[in-house]
Design a protein around this motif. Structure first.
Motif, short mmCIF file in Angstrom:
data_model
loop_
_atom_site.label_atom_id
_atom_site.label_comp_id
_atom_site.label_asym_id
_atom_site.label_seq_id
_atom_site.Cartn_x
_atom_site.Cartn_y
_atom_site.Cartn_z
N SER A 35 0.82 -1.20 0.00
CA SER A 35 0.00 0.00 0.00
C SER A 35 0.86 1.25 0.00
CB SER A 35 -0.90 0.03 1.25
OG SER A 35 -1.91 -0.93 1.18
N TRP A 36 0.22 2.34 -0.37
CA TRP A 36 0.76 3.68 -0.19
C TRP A 36 -0.12 4.41 0.81
CZ3 TRP A 36 5.36 5.25 -2.00
CH2 TRP A 36 5.92 4.58 -3.09
N VAL A 37 0.52 5.09 1.73
CA VAL A 37 -0.16 5.87 2.75
C VAL A 37 0.56 7.22 2.83
CG1 VAL A 37 -0.79 5.97 5.20
CG2 VAL A 37 -0.70 3.76 4.03
N ARG A 38 -0.18 8.28 3.06
CA ARG A 38 0.46 9.59 3.11
C ARG A 38 0.09 10.34 4.39
NH1 ARG A 38 -2.84 12.90 -1.68
NH2 ARG A 38 -4.75 13.30 -0.47
N GLN A 39 0.91 11.34 4.69
CA GLN A 39 0.64 12.18 5.84
C GLN A 39 0.93 13.63 5.45
OE1 GLN A 39 2.81 11.36 9.51
NE2 GLN A 39 1.07 12.12 10.68
N ALA A 40 -0.12 14.42 5.41
CA ALA A 40 0.01 15.84 5.10
C ALA A 40 0.48 16.59 6.35
CB ALA A 40 -1.33 16.38 4.63
N PRO A 41 1.05 17.77 6.16
CA PRO A 41 1.54 18.54 7.30
C PRO A 41 0.46 18.78 8.34
CG PRO A 41 2.31 19.51 5.25
CD PRO A 41 1.34 18.44 4.88
N GLY A 42 0.73 18.41 9.57
CA GLY A 42 -0.20 18.65 10.65
C GLY A 42 -1.42 17.75 10.68
N LYS A 43 -1.42 16.71 9.83
CA LYS A 43 -2.58 15.82 9.77
C LYS A 43 -2.17 14.38 10.05
CE LYS A 43 -5.28 18.67 6.61
NZ LYS A 43 -6.10 18.67 5.36
N GLY A 44 -3.15 13.52 10.18
CA GLY A 44 -2.89 12.11 10.44
C GLY A 44 -2.61 11.34 9.16
N TYR A 95 4.36 7.21 2.14
CA TYR A 95 5.01 6.01 2.66
C TYR A 95 4.50 4.78 1.92
CZ TYR A 95 5.88 9.00 6.74
OH TYR A 95 6.26 10.01 7.59
N CYS A 96 5.37 3.84 1.67
CA CYS A 96 4.90 2.53 1.24
C CYS A 96 4.87 1.61 2.47
CB CYS A 96 5.74 1.94 0.13
SG CYS A 96 7.44 1.52 0.55
N ALA A 97 3.95 0.68 2.44
CA ALA A 97 3.76 -0.19 3.58
C ALA A 97 3.51 -1.62 3.10
CB ALA A 97 2.59 0.28 4.43
N LYS A 98 4.06 -2.57 3.81
CA LYS A 98 3.90 -4.00 3.50
C LYS A 98 2.71 -4.54 4.28
CE LYS A 98 6.17 -8.42 4.46
NZ LYS A 98 5.21 -8.74 5.54
N ASP A 99 1.79 -5.18 3.54
CA ASP A 99 0.63 -5.78 4.19
C ASP A 99 1.03 -7.13 4.81
OD1 ASP A 99 -2.10 -6.51 4.79
OD2 ASP A 99 -2.71 -5.20 3.16
N LEU A 100 0.13 -7.67 5.62
CA LEU A 100 0.42 -8.94 6.28
C LEU A 100 0.18 -10.14 5.37
CD1 LEU A 100 -1.11 -8.46 9.85
CD2 LEU A 100 1.30 -8.35 9.17
N TRP A 101 -0.63 -9.96 4.32
CA TRP A 101 -1.01 -11.10 3.49
C TRP A 101 -0.93 -10.77 2.00
CZ3 TRP A 101 -4.74 -10.02 7.59
CH2 TRP A 101 -4.55 -10.84 8.70
N LYS A 102 -1.21 -11.76 1.18
CA LYS A 102 -1.20 -11.56 -0.26
C LYS A 102 -2.33 -10.65 -0.71
CE LYS A 102 1.15 -15.62 -2.08
NZ LYS A 102 1.14 -16.64 -3.14
N VAL A 103 -3.48 -10.80 -0.11
CA VAL A 103 -4.61 -9.94 -0.45
C VAL A 103 -4.54 -8.69 0.41
CG1 VAL A 103 -6.04 -11.86 -1.20
CG2 VAL A 103 -6.11 -11.14 1.19
N VAL A 104 -5.18 -7.65 -0.06
CA VAL A 104 -5.15 -6.38 0.66
C VAL A 104 -6.00 -6.48 1.92
CG1 VAL A 104 -5.78 -3.96 0.55
CG2 VAL A 104 -4.72 -5.06 -1.43
N ALA A 105 -5.35 -6.26 3.05
CA ALA A 105 -6.05 -6.31 4.33
C ALA A 105 -5.97 -4.98 5.06
CB ALA A 105 -5.48 -7.42 5.21
N GLY A 106 -5.03 -4.14 4.68
CA GLY A 106 -4.86 -2.88 5.37
C GLY A 106 -4.21 -3.02 6.73
N LEU A 107 -3.50 -4.11 6.91
CA LEU A 107 -2.76 -4.34 8.15
C LEU A 107 -1.29 -4.42 7.79
CD1 LEU A 107 -5.06 -7.08 9.70
CD2 LEU A 107 -4.99 -4.65 10.27
N TYR A 108 -0.50 -3.53 8.36
CA TYR A 108 0.88 -3.38 7.92
C TYR A 108 1.87 -3.74 9.03
CZ TYR A 108 -1.94 -0.49 4.85
OH TYR A 108 -2.92 -0.04 4.02
N ASP A 109 2.95 -4.39 8.62
CA ASP A 109 3.98 -4.69 9.60
C ASP A 109 5.29 -3.96 9.33
OD1 ASP A 109 4.73 -8.11 8.41
OD2 ASP A 109 4.52 -6.21 7.36
N TYR A 110 5.46 -3.42 8.15
CA TYR A 110 6.66 -2.64 7.85
C TYR A 110 6.30 -1.41 7.01
CZ TYR A 110 9.45 -6.52 9.58
OH TYR A 110 10.00 -7.48 10.38
#
Length: 121
Positions: A35-44, A95-110
């Motif tokens: 996945s890709w996740v982002r964080q804008a200035p001052g936001k979550g 940020y790029c993030a590694k999911d826990l499984w082959k399918v997209v779960a939205g749970l990241y460990d790295y």
């Protein structure tokens, strides 16, 4: 050791394009969704996009649909995010993030260290 290294960020004018890359190592890349996740200035954190292990399924946040394209090259262990028609509100650390499984779960460990994208004239 798992490593995710993003690159490709920078300063771009509104309406411009950038392609982000995430080089992965230390694990079997094609065994996991990403996945890709982002964080804008001052936001979550804001989820941007995700892709399954073989690229067969892709998902986007509503505001990115039609402008961003996620892809992966499993032979190169690399994740990409093509960003077109960029807006000032896309300014963020991506940020790029590694999911826990082959399918997209939205749970990241790295996570990677992030790459800054600034959209400004």
């Amino acid at each position: 050791e798992v490593q995710l290294v993003e690159s490709g960020g920078g300063l771009v004018q509104p309406g411009g394009s950038l392609r982000l890359s995430c080089a992965a190592s230390g694990f079997t890349f094609d065994d996991y969704a990403m996945s890709w996740v982002r964080q804008a200035p001052g936001k979550g954190l804001e989820w941007v996009s995700a892709i399954s292990w073989n690229g067969g399924s892709t998902y986007y946040a509503e505001s990115m649909k039609g402008r961003f394209t996620i892809s992966r090259d499993n032979a190169k262990n690399t994740l990409y995010l093509q960003m077109n028609s960029l807006k000032s509100e896309d300014t963020a650390v991506y940020y790029c993030a590694k999911d826990l499984w082959k399918v997209v779960a939205g749970l990241y460990d790295y996570w990677g260290q992030g790459t800054q994208v600034t959209v400004s004239s």
